[in-house]
Every structure is written in C-alpha cells, then in structure tokens.
Design an enzyme around this catalytic site. Structure first.
Site, mmCIF file in Angstrom:
data_model
loop_
_atom_site.group_PDB
_atom_site.id
_atom_site.type_symbol
_atom_site.label_atom_id
_atom_site.label_comp_id
_atom_site.label_asym_id
_atom_site.label_seq_id
_atom_site.Cartn_x
_atom_site.Cartn_y
_atom_site.Cartn_z
ATOM 1 N N ASN A 1 0.864 -1.182 0.000
ATOM 2 C CA ASN A 1 0.000 0.000 0.000
ATOM 3 C C ASN A 1 0.900 1.231 0.000
ATOM 4 O O ASN A 1 1.504 1.564 1.021
ATOM 5 C CB ASN A 1 -0.888 -0.051 1.251
ATOM 6 C CG ASN A 1 -1.740 1.198 1.402
ATOM 7 O OD1 ASN A 1 -1.778 2.047 0.506
ATOM 8 N ND2 ASN A 1 -2.419 1.315 2.532
ATOM 9 N N TRP A 2 0.970 1.889 -1.131
ATOM 10 C CA TRP A 2 1.898 3.024 -1.265
ATOM 11 C C TRP A 2 1.399 4.301 -0.581
ATOM 12 O O TRP A 2 2.119 5.286 -0.518
ATOM 13 C CB TRP A 2 2.166 3.298 -2.751
ATOM 14 C CG TRP A 2 3.201 2.388 -3.359
ATOM 15 C CD1 TRP A 2 3.835 1.340 -2.745
ATOM 16 C CD2 TRP A 2 3.729 2.443 -4.692
ATOM 17 N NE1 TRP A 2 4.711 0.745 -3.622
ATOM 18 C CE2 TRP A 2 4.668 1.409 -4.824
ATOM 19 C CE3 TRP A 2 3.490 3.270 -5.796
ATOM 20 C CZ2 TRP A 2 5.382 1.179 -6.008
ATOM 21 C CZ3 TRP A 2 4.187 3.038 -6.969
ATOM 22 C CH2 TRP A 2 5.129 2.006 -7.068
ATOM 23 N N LYS A 3 0.152 4.289 -0.141
ATOM 24 C CA LYS A 3 -0.406 5.502 0.506
ATOM 25 C C LYS A 3 -0.050 6.729 -0.335
ATOM 26 O O LYS A 3 -0.253 6.721 -1.545
ATOM 27 C CB LYS A 3 0.104 5.602 1.944
ATOM 28 C CG LYS A 3 -0.140 4.311 2.737
ATOM 29 C CD LYS A 3 0.120 4.436 4.202
ATOM 30 C CE LYS A 3 -0.100 3.091 4.877
ATOM 31 N NZ LYS A 3 -0.094 3.145 6.311
ATOM 32 N N HIS B 1 -9.452 0.713 4.979
ATOM 33 C CA HIS B 1 -8.178 1.006 5.649
ATOM 34 C C HIS B 1 -8.425 1.989 6.791
ATOM 35 O O HIS B 1 -9.219 2.925 6.655
ATOM 36 C CB HIS B 1 -7.165 1.588 4.652
ATOM 37 C CG HIS B 1 -5.787 1.606 5.224
ATOM 38 N ND1 HIS B 1 -5.381 2.555 6.131
ATOM 39 C CD2 HIS B 1 -4.747 0.754 5.071
ATOM 40 C CE1 HIS B 1 -4.140 2.279 6.496
ATOM 41 N NE2 HIS B 1 -3.728 1.201 5.872
ATOM 42 N N GLU C 1 -5.101 -5.289 10.496
ATOM 43 C CA GLU C 1 -4.132 -4.215 10.732
ATOM 44 C C GLU C 1 -4.490 -3.483 12.021
ATOM 45 O O GLU C 1 -5.339 -2.572 12.008
ATOM 46 C CB GLU C 1 -4.165 -3.193 9.584
ATOM 47 C CG GLU C 1 -3.721 -3.721 8.261
ATOM 48 C CD GLU C 1 -3.178 -2.603 7.360
ATOM 49 O OE1 GLU C 1 -2.063 -2.762 6.864
ATOM 50 O OE2 GLU C 1 -3.854 -1.583 7.185
ATOM 51 N N GLY D 1 2.792 2.073 10.939
ATOM 52 C CA GLY D 1 3.731 3.187 10.786
ATOM 53 C C GLY D 1 4.744 3.307 11.915
ATOM 54 O O GLY D 1 5.302 4.376 12.158
ATOM 55 N N SER E 1 3.617 -2.129 10.370
ATOM 56 C CA SER E 1 5.061 -2.123 10.641
ATOM 57 C C SER E 1 5.750 -3.442 10.290
ATOM 58 O O SER E 1 6.598 -3.929 11.034
ATOM 59 C CB SER E 1 5.326 -1.749 12.103
ATOM 60 O OG SER E 1 4.762 -0.492 12.379
ATOM 61 N N GLY F 1 2.898 -1.125 4.225
ATOM 62 C CA GLY F 1 2.965 0.286 3.841
ATOM 63 C C GLY F 1 4.375 0.679 3.473
ATOM 64 O O GLY F 1 4.869 0.392 2.382
HETATM 65 P P1 13P Z 1 3.179 0.311 7.598
HETATM 66 O O1 13P Z 1 3.671 -0.969 6.982
HETATM 67 O O2 13P Z 1 3.901 1.527 7.088
HETATM 68 O O3 13P Z 1 3.078 0.252 9.080
HETATM 69 O O4 13P Z 1 1.669 0.508 7.064
HETATM 70 C C1 13P Z 1 0.774 -0.511 7.235
HETATM 71 C C2 13P Z 1 -0.429 -0.182 6.472
HETATM 72 O O5 13P Z 1 -1.186 0.690 6.855
HETATM 73 C C3 13P Z 1 -0.676 -0.917 5.217
HETATM 74 O O6 13P Z 1 -1.952 -0.711 4.745
#
Ligand code: 13P
Length: 251
Positions: free
Chosen positions: A9-11, A95, A164, A170, A212, A233
């Site tokens: 998920n590149w956000k 999400h 999640e 994060g 994470s 992420g």
């Molecule tokens: P991180 O891997 O950066 O913690 O993000 C997880 C996430 O929200 C994936 O959708």
C-alpha cells in the site's frame, strides 16, 4: 500449499509517475527469479494507469479505496468501474486511515468493488488494545458490517481480510504485533468468518497481517501467525525491502 500474497500500500509515499516507473523497473529486474508469491501494489489514483502499464502480468494493481456510489453525480469520487478501466484488479477497502471518517461506507464499497469484478482487501483492526479483550469484538463487528451489511449477499470468494491493528501501523518493526498475538487474532477472525459465512466458505478466506512489517519481523509473523501474507505500507515503497519481503513470502 497456496501461494502467499504480498500487497504493498503506497499511501502517498510515491507521488510521481517517474518514481513509480523506476520502482517497477528495478523490481522486475531484481525479482526475475522470484516466483511463488502473488504480488499486488496499490498506488495513488493518479499513478494507476502508469503502474498498470509498467507492471506487466507479474504484479497486479489495486486502488487504495473506491467510491461507494455508481451514479455520476459525485464530484471527486473514483468508481470501481474507473479503477478497473485504469488497470486495477484489486482494491483496498476499510483502511484505518479512511475508516476514521468514512467507516459507514465500507459495505457499499465492498458491494461496488464486487459488482465491478474487483478483488477486495478488507482491512479490519482495533484502534487500541485494553486488557479486557475488547479488540476482538471490534474486529468481529467490522467483519460483520463489511460482509453482511450491503445486501446480505457476501461475495466471499473475492475477499481477502487484512488484520491491521491501528496502533501498530507506521511504527518501528519492534513495535509490530508479536507473532503469538497475531496467531490468536487470526484464529478468532477465522472463527468469526466461519460463523458469518458458513464454515466451508469462511475458512477459505485468506488473512493477511499489516502494521510495521519489514524484513526483520516478517519471517516470525509468517511462521507463527498462520497468515496468508502481508499488507505492507512503508516497506513496500523501497525496492530492496519490498524484494526482501517477496523472498520471505515465497519460502
Ligand atoms: P506500515 O507498513 O507503514 O506500518 O503501514 C501498514 C499499512 O497501513 C498498510 O496498509
């Protein structure tokens, strides 16, 4: 054994077409001999066509969210049909970074995605944990809402659940969920899915973990957590760490 699934998920980490193209080119080069893992990348809407064109068949593309509406008068929305036309085969729904403001839309988003033939990564997870175990009922409520809410006709064959825990997103890998606690939640999710959809259907739904994840904690989570893969992420936005995760998932 079924192949593991790795969803990135590149956000808003990767913002420009040239960055996305560079990522894919490097990824394809370095991952040439990595088979045995299904890979999906979810870029921002603006990068969908670029990534879909560059990715080829090895990597599938996902939207990061989808409009619950299918009629035209919704300024700024992106429909499931648009996602599909832009090259997506998947979409992330629910999400936590969107649930906070639009959690009530999740059932309609799942229905819209399925009507357009998209696979859904359905995110669930509690905001915080407390000793009373309330996080289990939070997750059960989210699953029931998403899968039974729209019209009582769940398209379970096109759903993957991503657990999640919001508090673990994060952070540093050391702050991710411990594998034993993941395992406990995965058992609970499987039981909830079986209760909601019937055992035969429920136990077939793959369960991913997100929050994470990186190359350090992924092997333990995979080995002990009894999961089908990851929703990642930050570590999915850097080629080396993403390839490393592909290698771990294919083992
Ligand atoms: P991180 O891997 O950066 O913690 O993000 C997880 C996430 O929200 C994936 O959708």
């Amino acid at each position: 054994m079924k192949k593991k699934l790795l969803v990135g998920n590149w956000k808003m980490y990767i913002e420009k077409p040239e960055e996305a193209k560079r990522f894919i080119a490097a990824c394809k080069r370095k991952a040439q001999n990595i088979s045995g893992v299904d890979v999906v990348l979810a870029p921002s809407f603006t990068l969908l066509p670029t990534l879909a064109a560059a990715a080829g068949s090895r990597i599938k593309i996902a939207g990061q969210t989808v409009s619950p509406f299918d009629d035209a008068q919704h300024t700024g929305e992106v429909s499931a049909v648009m996602l599909k036309a832009a090259g997506a085969a998947w979409v992330i729904v629910g999400h936590s970074e969107r649930r906070a403001t639009e959690g009530a839309l999740v059932p309609a988003q799942v229905a819209a995605a399925h009507n357009a033939g998209l696979m859904v990564v359905l995110c669930v997870g509690e905001t915080e944990r407390d000793p009373s175990g309330a996080h289990f009922s939070v997750v059960a409520g989210q699953l029931a809402q998403a899968l039974m809410g729209a019209n009582g006709k769940p398209a379970a064959a096109k759903v993957v659940v991503a657990y999640e825990p919001v508090w673990a997103i994060g952070k540093d890998a050391s702050e991710a969920l411990p594998p034993a606690e993941l395992r406990e939640m995965v058992i609970f999710i499987r039981k909830t899915l079986a209760d909601l959809l019937g055992r035969a259907v429920g136990i077939k739904i793959p369960i991913l973990y997100g929050g994470s994840v990186d190359a350090h904690n992924a092997p333990g989570l995979l080995a002990e957590g009894d999961i089908s893969g990851f929703l990642v992420g930050r570590a999915s936005t850097e080629v080396t760490s993403f390839i490393e995760l592909m290698r771990i998932c294919k083992k």
